[in-house]
Enzyme design. Structure first.
Site, PDB file in Angstrom:
ATOM      1  CG  ASP A 187     -39.090  31.039  24.236  1.00  0.00           C
ATOM      2  OD1 ASP A 187     -38.218  30.524  23.502  1.00  0.00           O
ATOM      3  OD2 ASP A 187     -38.898  32.091  24.857  1.00  0.00           O
ATOM      4  CG  HIS A 188     -37.474  27.514  19.305  1.00  0.00           C
ATOM      5  ND1 HIS A 188     -37.800  28.728  18.794  1.00  0.00           N
ATOM      6  CD2 HIS A 188     -36.153  27.356  19.096  1.00  0.00           C
ATOM      7  CE1 HIS A 188     -36.717  29.290  18.298  1.00  0.00           C
ATOM      8  NE2 HIS A 188     -35.695  28.477  18.465  1.00  0.00           N
ATOM      9  CG  HIS A 200     -35.710  33.120  22.088  1.00  0.00           C
ATOM     10  ND1 HIS A 200     -36.802  32.278  22.154  1.00  0.00           N
ATOM     11  CD2 HIS A 200     -35.574  33.453  20.781  1.00  0.00           C
ATOM     12  CE1 HIS A 200     -37.287  32.123  20.926  1.00  0.00           C
ATOM     13  NE2 HIS A 200     -36.566  32.818  20.089  1.00  0.00           N
TER      14      HIS A 200
END
Ligand code: NAP
Length: 482
Positions: A177-178, A240
């Site tokens: 999950d960047h 996010h």
């Protein structure tokens, strides 16, 4: 630091993500000495590229960051390309031979990272073949990095996990999950638990509510077909937003291990209150879809490429989320995310209770555009009237400081190389996140079709969005960036 020895096999080496994010990130790690001469990368995809062509693509992708051309060329000499269709069994044989050869050449001691940067539908066929065709080593480590999304609901996530587990156990799987690679997100626990005043006030006695906003200025661009099946709830909320919420709401981890941090996030995610029925949804959520911008410059979502003319896909979602843990009783988490909003900003606001003041004290953690921290402090005007005023105490990172922070993917790949899993999603986190989003979709399925579009492009979303917060606190409203 010990120079890391490893081979990365990258599936999807000809793709957009690889060129935009992965090669520049790996180059930074090489430049900073985290990886060195004992490193090789095998790029693979169906296109029939040669090593030379591949190296040129990588060189082009890192062009902006190159200061020393010969060092950059030395870096790309570690890159090898192997044409490969993931469904073709014979190709795994070629991959294994190449990996074995490079292992000897670069003395990588059997450490292997498999990075899958292609459609999630292809994850299982790859992992199954990696195992069955002996691409996993028994000398060093085997780690699997996968991109989101992990399934499209709880059932498909469970099915995917079972398939991956034939080859990799949970401790070997690094789900990206960047957002968790962003420096300020990474620092959230330190901000919360490393500052005595904040830690002392971070509870239901002093906090009125939280706000988390992920606003995007872009529309769906060329991704209409993907977005039609996802909407903002699957694209942003499921991962996010709920991850940020978990980091904001979790208890203090007992130690600094990834297991401890992730156990505390799982605790929060497993206590999200699920909406009960349509009334509950109407009261606590708002869904939206953008129409044409007021100036006529930007098209409505329904006019975008690969989008149905009568699409009911949501491009905006705002909600009150309650965390059913005793410490957050009566403290709602308001979240929102939308496409084609007035501008791009990502903020976390901690809004404190304010019985005697006009404006509440507030801490804003701003991930972008002005990365930094901001506290709204009350004082009075320095004149004879002494009118109450609010002044900002703020710290904004300079351009130079931002340039020196590791990028999202740089941090995540670095952490995976070192075996730090704290910035990657555990399967249990993903499951609880899906459970929350599945409930929303289940309830929507039985509700009348929404009256879309209901906000113009280049705006802050549906007009009545403040009402969501004002049910809780009549004086409150959504905060923008500063
Ligand atoms: P992309 O540009 O469409 O690239 C897909 C890659 O898969 C290409 O390299 C393609 O190469 C390869 N490929 C497709 N079918 C194949 C097959 N049967 N065998 C071997 N290779 C195959 O996609 P992307 O944007 O790079 O995204 C990759 C992954 O990251 C996706 O899972 C996506 O959901 C995720 N992701 C992307 C972003 C982003 O910003 N782009 C953000 C978040 C998540 P060939 O055509 O040469 O085979």
């Amino acid at each position: 630091m010990e120079k890391q020895r490893l081979i990365i096999t990258l599936f999807g080496a000809t793709g957009d993500l690889a060129a935009r994010k992965l090669y520049p990130a790996i180059y930074q790690l090489y430049k900073k000495g985290h990886i060195c001469e004992h490193f090789a990368l095998i790029g693979t995809a169906r296109r029939e590229w040669s090593n030379e062509y591949f190296r040129q693509v990588v060189l082009d992708s890192i062009n902006d960051a190159v200061e020393d051309q010969s060092h950059a060329e030395e870096f790309v000499s570690h890159f090898y390309y192997q044409p490969h269709n993931v469904h073709d069994q014979d190709h795994y044989d070629s991959l294994r031979k190449l990996a074995t050869e490079l292992e000897a050449k670069y003395d990588t001691q059997g450490n292997r990272i498999f990075y899958i940067s292609l459609s999630p539908a292809l994850f299982p066929v790859i992992t199954q073949n990696l195992k069955e065709q002996n691409l996993l080593t028994d000398q060093g480590y085997n780690r699997l990095i996968i991109e989101k999304p992990f399934g499209s609901n709880s059932d498909s996530a469970k099915e995917l996990q079972a398939k991956l587990n034939h080859a990799f156990d949970e401790s070997q799987i690094y789900r990206i999950d960047h957002y968790l690679g962003k420096s300020l997100v990474h620092a959230l626990a330190d901000v919360r638990f490393g500052n005595t005043p904040l830690e002392a006030l971070w509870n239901k006695t002093y906090i009125d509510h939280f706000q988390i906003t992920l606003a995007e200025a872009v529309g769906v661009e060329a991704r209409g077909d993907y977005y039609e099946t996802s909407g903002v709830t699957k694209d942003m909320l499921q991962n996010h937003i709920l991850q940020l919420l978990a980091l904001v709401a979790m208890r203090k981890p007992v130690d600094t291990t990834a297991d401890s941090l992730r156990a505390h996030k799982i605790e929060v995610l497993s206590h999200l209150r699920l909406y009960e029925d349509a009334d509950d949804m109407r009261k606590h959520t708002i869904r939206g879809q953008y129409g044409q911008s007021a100036d006529g410059e930007l098209p409505a979502y329904r006019s975008e490429m690969n989008v149905a003319e009568d699409s009911s896909t949501e491009t905006y979602f705002a909600a009150q989320i309650d965390v059913e843990m005793p410490e957050w009783e009566g403290v709602p988490f308001f979240v929102r995310s939308g496409k084609r909003m007035s501008h791009k900003f990502t903020t976390i606001d901690v809004v404190f209770k304010s019985e005697d003041t006009e404006e509440p004290n507030r801490l804003q953690i701003q991930l972008e555009p002005n990365t930094g921290y901001y506290i709204a402090m009350n004082t009075s005007a320095h004149d004879f009237q002494k009118k109450p005023v609010q002044i900002p105490l703020s710290y904004q990172y300079s351009e130079e400081a931002l340039d020196n922070m590791p990028g999202d993917y740089e941090r995540l790949i670095h952490d995976c190389i070192l075996g730090y899993a704290d910035s990657f999603n555990h399967y249990q986190e993903v499951v609880h996140q899906w459970k929350f989003v599945d409930r929303i979709h289940k309830l929507w399925a039985n509700m009348p079709a929404p009256n879309f579009p209901n906000y113009p492009a280049k705006s802050l979303g549906p007009e009545h969005a403040d009402e969501l917060i004002q049910r809780h606190n009549p004086k409150a409203y959504w905060y923008s960036d500063l």
